[in-house]
Design a protein around this motif. Sequence first.
Motif, PDB file in Angstrom:
ATOM      1  N   TYR A 110       0.839  -1.196   0.000  1.00  0.00           N
ATOM      2  CA  TYR A 110       0.000   0.000   0.000  1.00  0.00           C
ATOM      3  C   TYR A 110       0.876   1.249   0.000  1.00  0.00           C
ATOM      4  N   ASP A 111       1.885   1.265   0.868  1.00  0.00           N
ATOM      5  CA  ASP A 111       2.786   2.421   0.925  1.00  0.00           C
ATOM      6  C   ASP A 111       3.545   2.607  -0.391  1.00  0.00           C
ATOM      7  N   ILE A 112       3.969   1.490  -0.994  1.00  0.00           N
ATOM      8  CA  ILE A 112       4.668   1.569  -2.277  1.00  0.00           C
ATOM      9  C   ILE A 112       3.757   2.148  -3.344  1.00  0.00           C
ATOM     10  N   ALA A 113       2.522   1.640  -3.404  1.00  0.00           N
ATOM     11  CA  ALA A 113       1.581   2.115  -4.416  1.00  0.00           C
ATOM     12  C   ALA A 113       1.256   3.586  -4.221  1.00  0.00           C
ATOM     13  N   ILE A 114       1.034   3.988  -2.980  1.00  0.00           N
ATOM     14  CA  ILE A 114       0.704   5.382  -2.705  1.00  0.00           C
ATOM     15  C   ILE A 114       1.845   6.305  -3.125  1.00  0.00           C
TER      16      ILE A 114
ATOM     17  N   ALA B   3       6.409  -9.205  13.765  1.00  0.00           N
ATOM     18  CA  ALA B   3       5.991  -8.109  14.643  1.00  0.00           C
ATOM     19  C   ALA B   3       6.925  -6.910  14.504  1.00  0.00           C
ATOM     20  N   LEU B   4       8.229  -7.175  14.455  1.00  0.00           N
ATOM     21  CA  LEU B   4       9.205  -6.092  14.302  1.00  0.00           C
ATOM     22  C   LEU B   4       9.041  -5.390  12.967  1.00  0.00           C
ATOM     23  N   SER B   5       8.849  -6.146  11.907  1.00  0.00           N
ATOM     24  CA  SER B   5       8.771  -5.538  10.578  1.00  0.00           C
ATOM     25  C   SER B   5       7.565  -4.625  10.444  1.00  0.00           C
ATOM     26  N   ILE B   6       6.429  -4.992  11.033  1.00  0.00           N
ATOM     27  CA  ILE B   6       5.239  -4.162  10.850  1.00  0.00           C
ATOM     28  C   ILE B   6       5.367  -2.842  11.594  1.00  0.00           C
ATOM     29  N   TRP B   7       6.028  -2.853  12.757  1.00  0.00           N
ATOM     30  CA  TRP B   7       6.215  -1.584  13.470  1.00  0.00           C
ATOM     31  C   TRP B   7       7.217  -0.677  12.764  1.00  0.00           C
ATOM     32  N   LEU B   8       8.230  -1.247  12.145  1.00  0.00           N
ATOM     33  CA  LEU B   8       9.156  -0.424  11.359  1.00  0.00           C
ATOM     34  C   LEU B   8       8.447   0.237  10.185  1.00  0.00           C
ATOM     35  N   MET B   9       7.542  -0.493   9.532  1.00  0.00           N
ATOM     36  CA  MET B   9       6.770   0.095   8.440  1.00  0.00           C
ATOM     37  C   MET B   9       5.953   1.288   8.915  1.00  0.00           C
ATOM     38  N   VAL B  10       5.349   1.153  10.093  1.00  0.00           N
ATOM     39  CA  VAL B  10       4.536   2.236  10.641  1.00  0.00           C
ATOM     40  C   VAL B  10       5.390   3.471  10.897  1.00  0.00           C
ATOM     41  N   VAL B  11       6.587   3.283  11.435  1.00  0.00           N
ATOM     42  CA  VAL B  11       7.482   4.422  11.706  1.00  0.00           C
ATOM     43  C   VAL B  11       7.816   5.161  10.411  1.00  0.00           C
ATOM     44  N   GLY B  12       8.155   4.422   9.355  1.00  0.00           N
ATOM     45  CA  GLY B  12       8.467   5.060   8.081  1.00  0.00           C
ATOM     46  C   GLY B  12       7.287   5.814   7.512  1.00  0.00           C
ATOM     47  N   THR B  13       6.096   5.237   7.581  1.00  0.00           N
ATOM     48  CA  THR B  13       4.903   5.913   7.069  1.00  0.00           C
ATOM     49  C   THR B  13       4.603   7.178   7.871  1.00  0.00           C
ATOM     50  N   LEU B  14       4.772   7.101   9.184  1.00  0.00           N
ATOM     51  CA  LEU B  14       4.525   8.257  10.035  1.00  0.00           C
ATOM     52  C   LEU B  14       5.439   9.429   9.669  1.00  0.00           C
ATOM     53  N   LEU B  15       6.697   9.150   9.367  1.00  0.00           N
ATOM     54  CA  LEU B  15       7.627  10.213   8.981  1.00  0.00           C
ATOM     55  C   LEU B  15       7.143  10.951   7.733  1.00  0.00           C
ATOM     56  N   ILE B  16       6.631  10.209   6.764  1.00  0.00           N
ATOM     57  CA  ILE B  16       6.117  10.855   5.547  1.00  0.00           C
ATOM     58  C   ILE B  16       4.893  11.700   5.872  1.00  0.00           C
TER      59      ILE B  16
ATOM     60  N   LEU C 131      -5.495  -1.762  -4.927  1.00  0.00           N
ATOM     61  CA  LEU C 131      -6.888  -1.382  -5.143  1.00  0.00           C
ATOM     62  C   LEU C 131      -7.307  -0.270  -4.184  1.00  0.00           C
ATOM     63  N   LEU C 132      -6.952  -0.413  -2.913  1.00  0.00           N
ATOM     64  CA  LEU C 132      -7.274   0.626  -1.943  1.00  0.00           C
ATOM     65  C   LEU C 132      -6.564   1.931  -2.288  1.00  0.00           C
ATOM     66  N   ALA C 133      -5.279   1.824  -2.647  1.00  0.00           N
ATOM     67  CA  ALA C 133      -4.520   3.021  -3.007  1.00  0.00           C
ATOM     68  C   ALA C 133      -5.105   3.692  -4.237  1.00  0.00           C
ATOM     69  N   ALA C 134      -5.492   2.901  -5.242  1.00  0.00           N
ATOM     70  CA  ALA C 134      -6.077   3.469  -6.457  1.00  0.00           C
ATOM     71  C   ALA C 134      -7.437   4.090  -6.174  1.00  0.00           C
ATOM     72  N   THR C 135      -8.215   3.472  -5.270  1.00  0.00           N
ATOM     73  CA  THR C 135      -9.516   4.032  -4.908  1.00  0.00           C
ATOM     74  C   THR C 135      -9.353   5.392  -4.251  1.00  0.00           C
TER      75      THR C 135
ATOM     76  N   PRO D  48      -3.680   9.556   2.029  1.00  0.00           N
ATOM     77  CA  PRO D  48      -3.492   8.102   1.902  1.00  0.00           C
ATOM     78  C   PRO D  48      -2.417   7.544   2.842  1.00  0.00           C
ATOM     79  N   PHE D  49      -1.368   8.323   3.123  1.00  0.00           N
ATOM     80  CA  PHE D  49      -0.338   7.845   4.041  1.00  0.00           C
ATOM     81  C   PHE D  49      -0.883   7.750   5.471  1.00  0.00           C
ATOM     82  N   ILE D  50      -1.738   8.701   5.837  1.00  0.00           N
ATOM     83  CA  ILE D  50      -2.367   8.661   7.159  1.00  0.00           C
ATOM     84  C   ILE D  50      -3.242   7.420   7.298  1.00  0.00           C
ATOM     85  N   VAL D  51      -3.981   7.093   6.234  1.00  0.00           N
ATOM     86  CA  VAL D  51      -4.815   5.888   6.244  1.00  0.00           C
ATOM     87  C   VAL D  51      -3.957   4.646   6.497  1.00  0.00           C
ATOM     88  N   GLY D  52      -2.766   4.613   5.899  1.00  0.00           N
ATOM     89  CA  GLY D  52      -1.886   3.458   6.058  1.00  0.00           C
ATOM     90  C   GLY D  52      -1.451   3.224   7.497  1.00  0.00           C
TER      91      GLY D  52
END
Length: 434
Positions: free
Chosen positions: A36-40, A97-110, A173-177, A199-203
């Motif tokens: 989702y983050d990649i598509a956005i 578990a570790l990987s999903i929290w790292l993804m959240v940190v990166g998205t939050l920065l954007i 699909l969600l990103a395109a919507t 869209p990044f906030i949604v992620g």
Amino acid sequence: MAVPPQTAESGAGLSRPPGAVKIIAAACVGNALEWYDIAIYSFFAVYVAHAFFPAADATGSLLLALGTFAVSFLIRPVGAIVLGSYADRAGRKPALALSIWLMVVGTLLICVMPPYATVGMLAPIGILVARLIQGFSAGGEFGSATALMVEHLPHRRGYAASWQFTSQAASTLLAATLGTVLTSTLTTEQLQSWGFRIPFIVGLLVGPVGYYIRRHVPEAPEFVSAAAAADHRAPGRQVLREQKGRVLLTIGVLAVTTCLNYLLSYMPTFAIKQLHLPASTGFAAALVGGIALLIATPFAGHWSDRFGQIKFMGPAAVLILLLIYPLFLLLVTFPGIGVMLGMLCILSVLKAAYFGPMAALIANLFPAETRATGMAVGYNIGVAIFGGFTPLIATWLISATGTPLAPSFWVMFTAVASLASLGVISRRSPRDTP
């Protein structure tokens, strides 16, 4: 290799394994957030470039934004070795578990990064750091999540693993919507100012949900047995020293589908910059393509369990090789929403037929004790080469050749590479591939 602490609970947990739905949901939620983050980022690259990257002209700014997108993929093999080895030694669950929290940190920065006009060079540096964190996290996600699924559902590996890619389609699909809605309802000024952040906030909402789901899934018996019998050598070292051939085959198999995936994500930008179509046109076409992928991918995975993975993947790669140039020619000659919808539907169905069975094929190349590491390393090197650089290569090829048909040349090259890799695998037993 340490036996994961979850096995201490053993008996009841392993005698009553969770259902397929729970396993698939736990494995795919992080993958969905990653894609989702990649598509956005790809869909909104024009607006990200305008907000965060300085340049004398719009094309230069876009190239900087896409270059940052590409560079973040270079760290994915590092994440693959670190997080993949962690998954093979400590267990799939703690690594996921570790990987999903790292993804959240990166998205939050954007989400919170101020624009270039406010903080100057801190803006592009901040976006680069965010993408590097996301790239490192994504590096270990695919191998660990796929290993979790195929080890829990050994007799339905094709179907189970296909949901890795079905979740990618759902994310696209969600990103395109969201892209379609935002570009249709907001002005260009609103999108450039604040709308592209929505869209990044949604992620961000996916992270806590994904962590909760993953906490309640045990390790698979196959992994527990492999961990107990392992020779305690570092999985990363084993893969890089003894399983290089398997890694190379994984990279080759990935080439065409990864390239095509990122090309599809690039199409909204292509529609705006090359065809001069409204932004909503590209997003609507990506939306239809996402629906096609969502529907077709699990069917391809299911049927591959009955008939074999390569029997689906080989013909799909051949058709991609033969059709990509005529489809681009048709789109450039007759630019419009109808032609773009048809093109993305055809490519999405062919992509589903190829990558629905692919994860199971790759999983079979590696034994359980190095599966997460081996899959992660091969997958992320392949994605870095044939995926992360595809939007940049497509933009550069158009500029260098002067023809908007140029992206099709790159897809054709990757199709040949994938067909060659499938040919090698088809002549060998996957478990015996050197």
